[in-house]
Design an enzyme around this catalytic site. Structure first.
Site, PDB file in Angstrom:
ATOM      1  N   SER A   1     -20.044 -85.446 -10.842  1.00 29.32           N
ATOM      2  CA  SER A   1     -18.783 -85.431 -10.091  1.00 29.32           C
ATOM      3  C   SER A   1     -19.107 -85.822  -8.658  1.00 29.32           C
ATOM      4  CB  SER A   1     -18.215 -84.004 -10.104  1.00 29.32           C
ATOM      5  OG  SER A   1     -17.309 -83.829  -9.040  1.00 29.32           O
TER       6      SER A   1
ATOM      7  N   GLY B   1     -12.936 -86.357 -21.998  1.00 30.70           N
ATOM      8  CA  GLY B   1     -13.665 -86.429 -23.270  1.00 30.70           C
ATOM      9  C   GLY B   1     -12.775 -86.895 -24.404  1.00 30.70           C
TER      10      GLY B   1
ATOM     11  N   TYR C   1     -20.391 -75.106  -8.938  1.00 32.91           N
ATOM     12  CA  TYR C   1     -20.069 -76.277  -9.773  1.00 32.91           C
ATOM     13  C   TYR C   1     -20.714 -77.532  -9.163  1.00 32.91           C
ATOM     14  CZ  TYR C   1     -17.019 -80.019 -11.679  1.00 32.91           C
ATOM     15  OH  TYR C   1     -16.531 -81.177 -12.252  1.00 32.91           O
TER      16      TYR C   1
ATOM     17  N   GLY D   1     -17.139 -81.766 -25.315  1.00 36.15           N
ATOM     18  CA  GLY D   1     -15.856 -81.567 -24.614  1.00 36.15           C
ATOM     19  C   GLY D   1     -14.861 -82.640 -25.009  1.00 36.15           C
ATOM     20  N   ALA D   2     -14.839 -82.947 -26.319  1.00 35.00           N
ATOM     21  CA  ALA D   2     -14.084 -84.112 -26.798  1.00 35.00           C
ATOM     22  C   ALA D   2     -12.616 -83.811 -27.088  1.00 35.00           C
ATOM     23  CB  ALA D   2     -14.761 -84.662 -28.057  1.00 35.00           C
ATOM     24  N   ASN D   3     -12.215 -82.551 -26.925  1.00 34.18           N
ATOM     25  CA  ASN D   3     -10.841 -82.211 -27.298  1.00 34.18           C
ATOM     26  C   ASN D   3      -9.860 -82.275 -26.135  1.00 34.18           C
ATOM     27  OD1 ASN D   3     -12.417 -79.641 -26.611  1.00 34.18           O
ATOM     28  ND2 ASN D   3     -10.304 -79.028 -26.306  1.00 34.18           N
ATOM     29  N   SER D   4     -10.355 -82.546 -24.932  1.00 33.08           N
ATOM     30  CA  SER D   4      -9.473 -82.440 -23.768  1.00 33.08           C
ATOM     31  C   SER D   4      -9.817 -83.504 -22.725  1.00 33.08           C
ATOM     32  CB  SER D   4      -9.655 -81.036 -23.167  1.00 33.08           C
ATOM     33  OG  SER D   4      -8.980 -80.916 -21.942  1.00 33.08           O
ATOM     34  N   GLY D   5      -8.851 -83.812 -21.878  1.00 30.75           N
ATOM     35  CA  GLY D   5      -9.067 -84.620 -20.681  1.00 30.75           C
ATOM     36  C   GLY D   5      -9.872 -85.896 -20.905  1.00 30.75           C
TER      37      GLY D   5
HETATM   38  N1  NAP Z   1     -11.087 -83.996 -13.795  1.00 28.73           N
HETATM   39  C1  NAP Z   1     -11.770 -84.347 -12.702  1.00 28.73           C
HETATM   40  O1  NAP Z   1     -11.198 -84.573 -11.620  1.00 28.73           O
HETATM   41  C2  NAP Z   1     -13.268 -84.480 -12.759  1.00 28.73           C
HETATM   42  C3  NAP Z   1     -13.932 -84.997 -11.630  1.00 28.73           C
HETATM   43  C4  NAP Z   1     -15.299 -85.154 -11.668  1.00 28.73           C
HETATM   44  C5  NAP Z   1     -16.001 -84.801 -12.807  1.00 28.73           C
HETATM   45  N2  NAP Z   1     -15.349 -84.292 -13.893  1.00 28.73           N
HETATM   46  C6  NAP Z   1     -16.149 -83.940 -15.069  1.00 28.73           C
HETATM   47  O2  NAP Z   1     -15.619 -84.608 -16.199  1.00 28.73           O
HETATM   48  C7  NAP Z   1     -15.960 -83.882 -17.380  1.00 28.73           C
HETATM   49  C8  NAP Z   1     -14.728 -83.702 -18.247  1.00 28.73           C
HETATM   50  O3  NAP Z   1     -13.844 -82.784 -17.609  1.00 28.73           O
HETATM   51  P1  NAP Z   1     -12.255 -82.920 -17.662  1.00 28.73           P
HETATM   52  O4  NAP Z   1     -11.797 -83.186 -16.292  1.00 28.73           O
HETATM   53  O5  NAP Z   1     -11.832 -83.804 -18.756  1.00 28.73           O
HETATM   54  O6  NAP Z   1     -11.864 -81.372 -17.954  1.00 28.73           O
HETATM   55  P2  NAP Z   1     -11.191 -80.673 -19.219  1.00 28.73           P
HETATM   56  O7  NAP Z   1      -9.913 -81.322 -19.584  1.00 28.73           O
HETATM   57  O8  NAP Z   1     -11.149 -79.213 -18.856  1.00 28.73           O
HETATM   58  O9  NAP Z   1     -12.260 -80.902 -20.366  1.00 28.73           O
HETATM   59  C9  NAP Z   1     -13.486 -80.232 -20.350  1.00 28.73           C
HETATM   60  C10 NAP Z   1     -14.010 -80.162 -21.761  1.00 28.73           C
HETATM   61  O10 NAP Z   1     -15.244 -79.409 -21.746  1.00 28.73           O
HETATM   62  C11 NAP Z   1     -15.147 -78.398 -22.735  1.00 28.73           C
HETATM   63  N3  NAP Z   1     -15.936 -77.213 -22.435  1.00 28.73           N
HETATM   64  C12 NAP Z   1     -15.870 -76.415 -21.348  1.00 28.73           C
HETATM   65  N4  NAP Z   1     -16.699 -75.365 -21.494  1.00 28.73           N
HETATM   66  C13 NAP Z   1     -17.293 -75.504 -22.701  1.00 28.73           C
HETATM   67  C14 NAP Z   1     -18.225 -74.733 -23.438  1.00 28.73           C
HETATM   68  N5  NAP Z   1     -18.723 -73.575 -22.973  1.00 28.73           N
HETATM   69  N6  NAP Z   1     -18.623 -75.180 -24.645  1.00 28.73           N
HETATM   70  C15 NAP Z   1     -18.126 -76.322 -25.161  1.00 28.73           C
HETATM   71  N7  NAP Z   1     -17.220 -77.095 -24.526  1.00 28.73           N
HETATM   72  C16 NAP Z   1     -16.810 -76.677 -23.305  1.00 28.73           C
HETATM   73  C17 NAP Z   1     -13.670 -78.030 -22.780  1.00 28.73           C
HETATM   74  O11 NAP Z   1     -13.369 -77.314 -23.959  1.00 28.73           O
HETATM   75  P3  NAP Z   1     -12.072 -76.349 -24.007  1.00 28.73           P
HETATM   76  O12 NAP Z   1     -10.873 -77.228 -24.144  1.00 28.73           O
HETATM   77  O13 NAP Z   1     -12.331 -75.493 -25.215  1.00 28.73           O
HETATM   78  O14 NAP Z   1     -12.071 -75.576 -22.721  1.00 28.73           O
HETATM   79  C18 NAP Z   1     -13.056 -79.421 -22.708  1.00 28.73           C
HETATM   80  O15 NAP Z   1     -13.074 -80.019 -23.970  1.00 28.73           O
HETATM   81  C19 NAP Z   1     -16.568 -82.563 -16.897  1.00 28.73           C
HETATM   82  O16 NAP Z   1     -17.976 -82.652 -16.954  1.00 28.73           O
HETATM   83  C20 NAP Z   1     -16.105 -82.476 -15.461  1.00 28.73           C
HETATM   84  O17 NAP Z   1     -16.980 -81.689 -14.698  1.00 28.73           O
HETATM   85  C21 NAP Z   1     -13.988 -84.139 -13.889  1.00 28.73           C
END
Ligand code: NAP
Length: 298
Positions: free
Chosen positions: A146, A23, A171, A17-21
């Site tokens: 989370s 990661g 989730y 998930g290295a392309n967004s947020g």
């Molecule tokens: N943001 C928060 O408030 C929060 C809080 C607690 C925990 N987290 C955790 O932090 C981690 C990072 O999330 P984030 O907040 O940075 O969200 P994000 O911006 O949506 O990033 C999630 C990443 O996971 C990838 N991903 C999702 N489904 C996938 C699949 N089937 N195969 C391969 N890659 C996949 C996405 O790819 P695409 O771009 O292609 O969709 C994206 O690169 C997650 O595990 C999330 O549960 C986040």
């Protein structure tokens, strides 16, 4: 610009998930410290554009892309094979990818999507690349959970939410599974130099939940947006766990804001940890003793 060299310099770090947020920011931070990065993304075009941006921003050309849809265990297996063909070891694996699904959906392999992406894929990937992590030891596995895990439950009679499905509940269940597995794997690997820790990144403004359906989207992108921290701030704990000498040898813990935190009683339930691990191995058709045997033969 490249930052100060650290113990992560030239280390092989794999980030899903290295392309967004979070990661993307974790990749950026580790690239700035001179690591060799493998960005795992499911979308090649998105991945390439982020890689180019990060190479330019950090001045670190050692960022490669590997494509994998983590909802497919077959693709996870192919990813592990690609990693094994390109690298003789891994120093750091960050199981960062995660997703929220508004409606219950299943993969072609018959797995519920949230269970597959948030829990089973990181568990399977780590299992498959364990030989590379053992060669890289002291090496580190970092699993994104989370704070919502506290609302999670592991129902062994309905692990994949086929009886009742609620997007956030499912989730949260998966994020509790991540914790249970993290603690269990750390115990299995206690005699190796592979550490396994979890991260609660905090509530951050990212793309999480963006295409997940009205209610989740409303929560994540609506009135509470002002309460969220930045993805860059949220990535600090993952970067710390991947690179800091302070946590060398520290294993079986959960971290938030770069500090170890106590998690719920349910997450420390050893019977639940063992059961979940056993059932996961059964779903993946893996021999139960593989991990213990492999770790002990290192
Ligand atoms: N943001 C928060 O408030 C929060 C809080 C607690 C925990 N987290 C955790 O932090 C981690 C990072 O999330 P984030 O907040 O940075 O969200 P994000 O911006 O949506 O990033 C999630 C990443 O996971 C990838 N991903 C999702 N489904 C996938 C699949 N089937 N195969 C391969 N890659 C996949 C996405 O790819 P695409 O771009 O292609 O969709 C994206 O690169 C997650 O595990 C999330 O549960 C986040």
């Amino acid at each position: 610009m490249m930052g100060t060299r650290s113990s992560i310099n030239n280390k092989v770090c794999v980030i899903t998930g290295a392309n967004s947020g979070i990661g993307k920011e974790t990749t950026k931070g580790l690239a700035a410290l001179g690591a060799k990065l493998v960005m795992v993304t499911r979308d090649k075009t998105k991945g390439e554009s982020v890689r180019d941006e990060l190479v330019k921003h950090t001045g670190n050309p050692n960022i490669v892309l590997m494509q994998c849809d983590l909802s497919s265990m077959l693709q996870v297996k192919h990813l592990s094979e690609e990693l094994a063909s390109e690298y003789d070891h891994i120093d750091v694996l960050v199981n960062n990818a995660g997703a929220v699904f508004a409606k219950r959906m299943t993969t072609p392999e018959g797995l519920e999507c949230s269970f597959a992406v948030n829990y089973l894929a990181p568990m399977y990937l780590t299992h498959l690349v364990l030989p590379l992590l053992l060669v890289g030891a002291p090496s580190r596995v970092i699993n994104l959970t989370s704070g919502l895990y506290k609302q999670g439950m592991v129902r062994f009679d309905d692990l994949q939410s086929s009886i009742r499905y609620d997007s956030m509940k499912t989730y949260s269940n998966a994020k509790l599974m991540v914790l249970l597995w993290t603690y269990h794997l750390a115990k299995l690997l206690k005699d190796s130099e592979v550490s396994v820790n979890a991260v609660q990144p905090g509530f951050a403004a990212t793309n999480l939940g963006r295409n997940s359906g009205s209610f989740v989207q409303e929560v994540m992108f609506g009135a509470v947006r002002f309460m969220q921290t930045t993805a860059s701030k949220a990535a600090e704990t993952s970067i710390y766990l991947a690179s800091s000498p302070d946590v060398e040898g520290v294993t079986g813990m959960c971290f938030a804001k770069k500090k170890p935190v106590k998690t719920s009683l349910a997450s420390y339930d050893e019977e639940k940890q063992r059961n979940l691990y056993k059932i996961s191995l059964e779903i993946l058709k893996i021999e139960p003793e593989f991990v213990e045997r492999d770790a002990n033969s290192s």
